[in-house]
Design a protein around this motif. Structure first.
Motif, PDB file in Angstrom:
ATOM      1  N   UNK A   1     -11.128 -17.460  31.144  1.00 48.09           N
ATOM      2  CA  UNK A   1     -11.814 -17.655  32.418  1.00 48.09           C
ATOM      3  C   UNK A   1     -12.058 -16.319  33.113  1.00 48.09           C
ATOM      4  N   UNK A   2     -11.072 -15.442  33.104  1.00 47.36           N
ATOM      5  CA  UNK A   2     -11.221 -14.141  33.751  1.00 47.36           C
ATOM      6  C   UNK A   2     -12.298 -13.310  33.065  1.00 47.36           C
ATOM      7  N   UNK A   3     -12.328 -13.337  31.752  1.00 56.02           N
ATOM      8  CA  UNK A   3     -13.367 -12.601  31.021  1.00 56.02           C
ATOM      9  C   UNK A   3     -14.749 -13.138  31.377  1.00 56.02           C
ATOM     10  N   UNK A   4     -14.877 -14.454  31.450  1.00 57.31           N
ATOM     11  CA  UNK A   4     -16.167 -15.055  31.802  1.00 57.31           C
ATOM     12  C   UNK A   4     -16.607 -14.640  33.207  1.00 57.31           C
ATOM     13  N   UNK A   5     -15.672 -14.635  34.149  1.00 55.65           N
ATOM     14  CA  UNK A   5     -15.989 -14.227  35.523  1.00 55.65           C
ATOM     15  C   UNK A   5     -16.400 -12.757  35.558  1.00 55.65           C
ATOM     16  N   UNK A   6     -15.723 -11.927  34.793  1.00 53.02           N
ATOM     17  CA  UNK A   6     -16.063 -10.510  34.740  1.00 53.02           C
ATOM     18  C   UNK A   6     -17.480 -10.301  34.242  1.00 53.02           C
ATOM     19  N   UNK A   7     -17.838 -11.006  33.179  1.00 55.46           N
ATOM     20  CA  UNK A   7     -19.199 -10.901  32.640  1.00 55.46           C
ATOM     21  C   UNK A   7     -20.218 -11.365  33.684  1.00 55.46           C
ATOM     22  N   UNK A   8     -19.909 -12.456  34.367  1.00 56.56           N
ATOM     23  CA  UNK A   8     -20.810 -12.974  35.401  1.00 56.56           C
ATOM     24  C   UNK A   8     -21.032 -11.940  36.502  1.00 56.56           C
ATOM     25  N   UNK A   9     -19.963 -11.336  37.000  1.00 54.62           N
ATOM     26  CA  UNK A   9     -20.080 -10.351  38.070  1.00 54.62           C
ATOM     27  C   UNK A   9     -20.875  -9.137  37.618  1.00 54.62           C
ATOM     28  N   UNK A  10     -20.653  -8.678  36.396  1.00 54.17           N
ATOM     29  CA  UNK A  10     -21.390  -7.524  35.890  1.00 54.17           C
ATOM     30  C   UNK A  10     -22.878  -7.824  35.773  1.00 54.17           C
ATOM     31  N   UNK A  11     -23.206  -9.007  35.321  1.00 54.63           N
ATOM     32  CA  UNK A  11     -24.618  -9.392  35.225  1.00 54.63           C
ATOM     33  C   UNK A  11     -25.251  -9.470  36.610  1.00 54.63           C
ATOM     34  N   UNK A  12     -24.541 -10.088  37.546  1.00 64.35           N
ATOM     35  CA  UNK A  12     -25.066 -10.224  38.904  1.00 64.35           C
ATOM     36  C   UNK A  12     -25.086  -8.891  39.654  1.00 64.35           C
ATOM     37  N   UNK A  13     -24.420  -7.874  39.127  1.00 59.36           N
ATOM     38  CA  UNK A  13     -24.397  -6.568  39.787  1.00 59.36           C
ATOM     39  C   UNK A  13     -25.678  -5.774  39.559  1.00 59.36           C
ATOM     40  N   UNK A  14     -26.531  -6.243  38.664  1.00 58.89           N
ATOM     41  CA  UNK A  14     -27.739  -5.481  38.335  1.00 58.89           C
ATOM     42  C   UNK A  14     -28.619  -5.290  39.569  1.00 58.89           C
ATOM     43  N   UNK A  15     -28.869  -6.363  40.321  1.00 60.58           N
ATOM     44  CA  UNK A  15     -29.749  -6.250  41.487  1.00 60.58           C
ATOM     45  C   UNK A  15     -29.130  -5.388  42.595  1.00 60.58           C
ATOM     46  N   UNK A  16     -27.853  -5.527  42.904  1.00 63.47           N
ATOM     47  CA  UNK A  16     -27.268  -4.601  43.876  1.00 63.47           C
ATOM     48  C   UNK A  16     -27.342  -3.140  43.449  1.00 63.47           C
ATOM     49  N   UNK A  17     -27.173  -2.875  42.153  1.00 62.22           N
ATOM     50  CA  UNK A  17     -27.262  -1.488  41.681  1.00 62.22           C
ATOM     51  C   UNK A  17     -28.687  -0.971  41.842  1.00 62.22           C
ATOM     52  N   UNK A  18     -29.660  -1.813  41.501  1.00 61.82           N
ATOM     53  CA  UNK A  18     -31.053  -1.410  41.706  1.00 61.82           C
ATOM     54  C   UNK A  18     -31.325  -1.110  43.175  1.00 61.82           C
ATOM     55  N   UNK A  19     -30.736  -1.900  44.033  1.00 58.52           N
ATOM     56  CA  UNK A  19     -30.918  -1.665  45.466  1.00 58.52           C
ATOM     57  C   UNK A  19     -30.295  -0.336  45.881  1.00 58.52           C
ATOM     58  N   UNK A  20     -29.103  -0.031  45.358  1.00 57.35           N
ATOM     59  CA  UNK A  20     -28.459   1.243  45.679  1.00 57.35           C
ATOM     60  C   UNK A  20     -29.325   2.426  45.260  1.00 57.35           C
ATOM     61  N   UNK A  21     -29.993   2.299  44.126  1.00 55.23           N
ATOM     62  CA  UNK A  21     -30.786   3.397  43.580  1.00 55.23           C
ATOM     63  C   UNK A  21     -32.179   3.475  44.192  1.00 55.23           C
ATOM     64  N   UNK A  22     -32.578   2.445  44.915  1.00 62.06           N
ATOM     65  CA  UNK A  22     -33.934   2.393  45.465  1.00 62.06           C
ATOM     66  C   UNK A  22     -34.061   3.258  46.717  1.00 62.06           C
ATOM     67  N   UNK A  23     -35.226   3.892  46.860  1.00 68.47           N
ATOM     68  CA  UNK A  23     -35.499   4.647  48.073  1.00 68.47           C
ATOM     69  C   UNK A  23     -35.694   3.716  49.276  1.00 68.47           C
TER      70      UNK A  23
END
Length: 482
Positions: free
Chosen positions: A291-313
């Motif tokens: 379960x913990x591994x599955x949650x970790x994968x989910x969070x990493x996948x969902x982190x893509x948009x926040x990371x793009x936002x951090x890198x955006x001007x």
């Protein structure tokens, strides 16, 4: 070699303990805020009622327990139940229960608060609501004393505090020029949403020290977060720097629980081995590890948009990318105001407003009003109406949906609304008229404080709302009429 050495480590026992107990305490404050304020804000007769909101917003955009049933009594039951459960977890109930039961307790806490936030509308449109939900979601899977802390989840907590701090740092560098020339604190302590009892003194610090404060903030938010991912004891030192900076902010103003939850997140990186030998905790069961591994994968996948936002001007502040608030983006004070405006609400029992009419002022608990009243400390408790009044003073558009209903309830001497205020100048009968005026506020100088005893100086700017009376023919409840 132990089969779960890669997955769980007792070295994280202190970080998990501090995080879980601290987060439960913040949950307690959040549920108390909801229980004590909701009737006037979002209750059945509130300024922005939940039933009306649920009728116009689809479930996929705002999933909530209250879609199954809403009444003020049911909302109060959920809020007080959440407060009781949070208190139990803060006292250690999660460690006294079996692992699955402990996880269920944290899940119920998260689900109840998600249900509140998703119907809270503008009153819950603050970044720390999403931050509490994101941290609360991770807390579900952290386990208890029946298993060693899962390393993956402990790293996800560091990833969260990294996004909070680094996002706030970037939004400043990309935002107001005063952050780059180190002059923002010439104004911030005076113009922040809700000053605290020491804000006047912070504002009066020498300007060179303000520049040092700003530069130190940039270092803490743009450099120190990377050190959270380094080996111990450097990661613990980085967490300590974040904690010290946040405590400085706690002293300088009222920012709800934003500073406190950032502190709690940073404490998760503390190495318990620096204080005491790690206790030997059992290895996790297989179902829990999966379960913990599955949650970790989910969070990493969902982190893509926040990371793009951090890198955006065009970086956005405080945005949720999913209705469950699982992984969000954060930031604060990209722009700092140079001038403080406040709305002063007044009433009169005279039937007609004319020259010489005596107007009496309503007192708010947190926002500036009486110039002789030293601002009070409320954080981590969140005075939602007071905060929205600050936004309304910036632009009437921020108050379009709720200020009219607020005035109506003052004209009725509505008990729940008056409970949100510090002082009601009409305790015996409702006023005949209400008006609101916009003032410019500034902190007094040392000399002015000695001579007048006033912490603020205010100057009238313009009318915000002309004299308004209750029109009882407008609707079954009535309405405000100018």
């Amino acid at each position: 070699m132990e089969p779960f050495a890669w997955f769980a480590s007792s070295d994280h026992w202190l970080g998990r303990l501090l995080f879980q107990r601290g987060l439960a305490g913040i949950y307690l404050v959040a549920f108390l805020c909801a229980a004590l304020q909701f009737r006037a804000l979002i209750g059945e007769r509130g300024m922005t009622p939940v039933p009306e909101y649920l009728r116009r917003v689809p479930a996929r955009r705002a999933p909530s327990l209250f879609r199954l049933h809403y009444s003020d009594r049911f909302f109060a039951l959920c809020a007080w139940a959440g407060a009781a459960l949070a208190l139990a977890l803060a006292a250690g109930a999660g460690d006294a229960a079996p692992l699955a039961v402990s996880m269920l307790m944290w899940a119920v806490l998260w689900g109840l608060y998600l249900s509140i936030v998703n119907v809270g509308q503008t009153w819950y449109g603050f970044g720390w609501e999403s931050l509490l939900l994101e941290a609360g979601f991770l807390a579900i899977f952290l386990g208890n004393d029946e298993t060693a802390p899962p390393v993956l989840l402990m790293w996800l907590l560091r990833w969260l505090v990294f996004r909070v701090e680094f996002g706030a740092g970037l939004i400043k560098l990309r935002g107001d020029r005063c952050w780059r020339d180190l002059t923002c604190l010439y104004h911030h302590h005076e113009t922040q949403p809700m000053p605290g009892p020491l804000s006047w003194f912070f504002h009066r610090l020498p300007r060179p020290l303000h520049k040092v404060e700003t530069a130190a903030n940039h270092v803490t938010q743009l450099v120190v977060p990377f050190l959270l991912f380094t080996p111990q004891p450097v990661a613990t030192a980085a967490a300590g720097l974040i904690v010290v900076t946040q405590l400085w902010l706690v002293l300088s103003g009222n920012f709800s629980w934003l500073n406190w939850i950032t502190i709690v997140l940073a404490l998760s990186a503390v190495d318990g081995a620096l204080l005491a030998a790690a206790p030997r905790l059992p290895d996790p069961p297989l179902w829990y590890a999966v379960l913990v591994v599955a949650v970790t994968v989910l969070v990493l996948v969902l982190s893509v948009r926040p990371v793009r936002n951090l890198l955006s001007r065009h970086q956005a502040m405080n945005r949720s990318f999913d209705p469950l608030h699982l992984v969000n983006t954060y930031g604060a004070f990209g722009t700092v105001g140079r001038v403080r405006y406040e709305i002063v609400v007044e009433g009169t029992d005279e039937p007609v407003a004319r020259e010489g009419t005596v107007w009496r002022e309503y007192g708010f608990k947190g926002k500036p009003g009486d110039v002789r009243r030293l601002p009070r400390q409320f954080a981590p408790y969140h005075l939602r109406l007071d905060w929205l009044m600050w936004f309304a003073a910036l632009s009437p558009a921020y108050a379009a949906e709720w200020f009219g209903p607020f005035v109506e309830r003052l004209l009725e001497n509505d008990r729940d609304t008056l409970r949100l205020l510090r002082h009601n100048p009409f305790p015996d009968a409702p006023p005949a008229l209400i008006r609101a005026r916009l003032y410019r506020y500034r902190f007094t100088t040392w000399r002015e404080l000695r001579e007048t005893g006033a912490w603020w100086h205010r100057t009238p700017v313009r009318d915000f709302l002309p004299p308004t009376r209750l029109d009882r023919t407008a609707s079954p409840r009535g309405g405000a009429r100018r």
